[in-house]
Design a protein around this motif. Structure first.
Motif, PDB file in Angstrom:
ATOM      1  N   ASP A   7      33.232  68.164  44.524  1.00 30.07           N
ATOM      2  CA  ASP A   7      34.604  68.523  44.178  1.00 30.07           C
ATOM      3  C   ASP A   7      35.573  67.411  44.583  1.00 30.07           C
ATOM      4  O   ASP A   7      35.164  66.375  45.097  1.00 30.07           O
ATOM      5  N   ASN A   9      37.546  67.105  46.974  1.00 32.20           N
ATOM      6  CA  ASN A   9      37.571  66.803  48.404  1.00 32.20           C
ATOM      7  C   ASN A   9      36.287  66.157  48.896  1.00 32.20           C
ATOM      8  O   ASN A   9      36.148  65.877  50.080  1.00 32.20           O
ATOM      9  N   ASP A  11      33.404  67.707  48.815  1.00 31.71           N
ATOM     10  CA  ASP A  11      32.484  68.758  49.239  1.00 31.71           C
ATOM     11  C   ASP A  11      31.442  69.015  48.152  1.00 31.71           C
ATOM     12  O   ASP A  11      31.725  68.873  46.954  1.00 31.71           O
ATOM     13  N   THR A  13      28.755  71.495  46.122  1.00 27.21           N
ATOM     14  CA  THR A  13      28.446  72.861  45.735  1.00 27.21           C
ATOM     15  C   THR A  13      27.065  72.860  45.073  1.00 27.21           C
ATOM     16  O   THR A  13      26.879  72.165  44.076  1.00 27.21           O
TER      17      THR A  13
END
Length: 169
Positions: A7, A9, A11, A13
């Motif tokens: 994503d 940021n 991060d 998933t």
């Protein structure tokens, strides 16, 4: 192989899937998956990159452009390269159904724990593949070395290559 979307940021998933399918705005496709056949021990673990879908009978030749020791651009051959290429990323499930994802960066973790990160090329010429993770501008050199690896290419044919991350020791 494990698939993670990155994503804004940074991060990760996780997504369940058997392969990664990249559709270009001109209708051409790349598919990335694990090799169904084991390679000799001298060839590190990596991914097959196909011009077209693996199950289709029509395959496309590939263009490969090195951008650094840890990055390459892969694109289906095109006669006209003046128009930018845009990509949409899909994950293919165990039934070969495609599920689109919003993110433009995907990290693929191999069985040996090493990673390849794929994303739309900044200049929109194809799919950018990084050994390890994408380098971040301004990152201290020691951190960049931890994050990135070189990318090896093993040609399998005009329509398929094998790519793998590795570190020169």
């Amino acid at each position: 192989m494990k698939i993670f979307a990155v994503d804004q940021n940074g991060d990760l998933t996780p997504y369940a899937g058997q392969s990664l399918v990249i559709k270009f705005n001109d209708g051409k496709i790349l598919e990335l998956n694990e090799s169904p056949e084991p390679f000799p021990a001298s060839i590190p673990e990596g991914l097959m990159v196909w011009g077209g879908r693996v199950a289709d009978l029509q395959h496309l030749q590939l263009n490969i452009t090195p951008v650094a020791s840890n990055g390459i651009i892969i694109a289906p051959c095109r006669k006209e390269i003046a128009t930018p290429i845009e990509v949409t990323i899909f994950i293919s499930d165990e039934n070969a159904d495609l599920h689109s994802i919003q993110e433009k960066n995907v990290v693929i973790e191999l069985k040996n724990g090493k990673t390849l990160e794929v994303l739309e090329d900044y200049a929109q010429k194809g799919l950018l593949v990084w050994g390890g993770r994408e380098p971040i501008p301004g990152l201290p050199i020691e951190k960049a070395k931890e994050r990135t690896e070189s990318v090896g290419i093993y040609p399998m044919g005009g329509n398929v290559i094998y790519v793998f991350p590795f570190k020169v020791e």
